[in-house]
Design an enzyme around this catalytic site. Structure first.
Site, PDB file in Angstrom:
ATOM      1  N   GLY A   1      17.778  -6.803   3.843  1.00 48.18           N
ATOM      2  CA  GLY A   1      17.313  -8.190   3.963  1.00 48.18           C
ATOM      3  C   GLY A   1      16.083  -8.515   3.128  1.00 48.18           C
ATOM      4  O   GLY A   1      15.996  -9.578   2.522  1.00 48.18           O
TER       5      GLY A   1
ATOM      6  N   CYS B   1       5.791   8.582  -8.254  1.00 48.82           N
ATOM      7  CA  CYS B   1       6.448   8.093  -7.050  1.00 48.82           C
ATOM      8  C   CYS B   1       5.426   7.985  -5.933  1.00 48.82           C
ATOM      9  O   CYS B   1       4.263   8.338  -6.087  1.00 48.82           O
ATOM     10  CB  CYS B   1       7.622   8.970  -6.672  1.00 48.82           C
TER      11      CYS B   1
END
Ligand SMILES: *Cc1c(COP(=O)(O)O)cnc(C)c1O
Length: 395
Positions: A201, A326
């Site tokens: 979402g 990362c």
């Protein structure tokens, strides 16, 4: 300019006001548990069903093929681990690519520690999986092909239709991580022969912590969270009703505006890329130029550290991201940039800028001017650049 220029929409997006508004009553007024029998829960049940219908229709699926999750990572984990579990009697071989999101890569590595074999397909210099390599990797014991729809770092869109057809011809399940593609480019599970598809979402202006996994009818897949009978006994836990309602609303808006949004974002993005390429020397664009997400730009600036560039851009109110380290704080360059063949030192100088429809041309101009100045300042401090300039002078 003292406001923030947000160019990290691949990391997360702003929740649209319409989405927040749609969600609010499901905290305060319609807070019943959708599994309860009394009438107080009826509107809650209805709202969940309605969101499920919107989301299903958005990918050409049936509502009972949509399973709500807590986001993209859960969808990827579920699809891959549960397929491995349910199909291990058929075989223990899985095919994926080197450029997947860590939610897929680390899940595959986990399965390797549990007796599964994984083939990590190489990609070409644009980040595209080679179909010949895919065909060659297929074995009688291959149970799953999991290849992302579009890459979160360099924006490259894979030949998903062809991959789906190859999987279908060989009777192998096909899962795709469509978190970056969904809501940005058309996605259809039948047209692309997709058996499982994960979405999230918060990547399409919806709330965080909600997503769905599409599982085609007939795919044997195990329950991921054990407990109550929610999600047709496959994913226990009281539904995240406000999240589900918000996701439905976000998907509705994303589908309705996809074309004009893509046109606006890609034209701004192209303007940004053109100016950068013209005005900042020793720069390359990472990712495919045509088969690319409309809002993604990814650059590699030679002779500099992407991390330093990011910090200095932050000082100017510009939010971007670099593929060079990362989140663990490791200094290894991005696995995606290495997979497309960038040498370490160039991969370290990368910058990802991902736009939204709210960005403006003035912002792009401001960003270009700052990148130009900062890259030059960083190069002026770089011994590598100094050597390079000296060598050039000699020639
Ligand atoms: C963001 C992202 C995910 C993870 O989604 P979450 O909802 O944050 O768990 C997975 N895959 C891709 C390609 C992503 O961009």
């Amino acid at each position: 300019m003292d406001k923030v220029i947000y160019l990290d929409n691949a990391a997360t997006t702003k929740t649209r006001p319409e989405v927040v508004e749609a969600m609010l009553p499901y905290f305060t007024e319609y807070y019943g548990n959708p599994s309860s029998v009394y009438e107080f829960s009826t509107p809650v049940k209805k709202a969940v069903a309605q969101a499920r219908e919107i989301l299903a229709a958005s990918i050409g699926a049936k509502p009972n093929e949509i399973y709500f999750t807590a986001g993209g990572s859960e969808g990827d984990n579920w699809a891959i681990k549960a397929t491995a579990d349910a199909y291990q009697n058929k075989g223990k071989h899985i095919i994926t690519s080197r450029v997947e999101h860590h939610a897929v890569l680390h899940t595959c590595q986990y399965l390797e520690q549990h007796g599964f074999e994984v083939t990590y397909l190489d990609v070409d210099e644009h980040g595209v999986v080679k179909l010949e390599d895919l065909k060659a990797a297929i074995r009688p014991d291959t149970i799953l092909i999991t290849i992302m729809f579009a890459n979160n770092e360099i924006g490259t869109i894979q030949p998903v239709k062809e991959i789906g057809q190859i999987a279908r011809e060989h009777g192998i399940l096909f899962h795709t991580d469509a978190v970056q593609a969904y809501g940005h480019v058309p996605v259809n599970v039948d047209e692309y022969c997709i058996d499982m598809l994960s979405t999230s979402g918060h990547k399409i202006n919806g709330p965080k912590g909600i997503g769905f996994l599409y599982i085609r009818t007939g795919v044997k897949i195990r329950s991921f969270v054990h407990g109550g009978a929610q999600e047709r006994k496959r994913r226990a836990g009281t539904e995240n009703v406000p999240g589900i309602v918000g996701y439905g609303e976000a998907a509705k808006l994303a589908m309705a505006t996809m074309e004009e949004r893509a046109a606006k974002e890609s034209s701004l993005r192209d303007y940004l890329m053109e100016r950068i390429m013209k005005e900042v020397p020793y720069t390359r664009i990472n990712g495919d130029c045509k088969m690319r997400l409309p809002n993604n730009a990814n650059f590699a600036f030679q002779f500099i550290e992407g991390e330093s560039l990011l910090i200095m851009l932050d000082g100017k109110g510009i939010c971007g991201s670099s593929g060079s380290a990362c989140t663990s704080g490791s200094l290894d360059p991005s696995h995606v940039l290495l997979a497309i063949g960038l040498p370490h030192e160039i991969a370290h100088g990368s910058l990802r800028l991902t736009l939204s429809e709210e960005n403006t041309r003035e912002e792009m101009d401001y960003v270009v001017e700052n990148i130009k100045a900062i890259v030059q300042r960083l190069r002026d401090m770089s011994p590598l650049y100094e050597d390079f300039v000296k060598n050039q002078a000699k020639q």
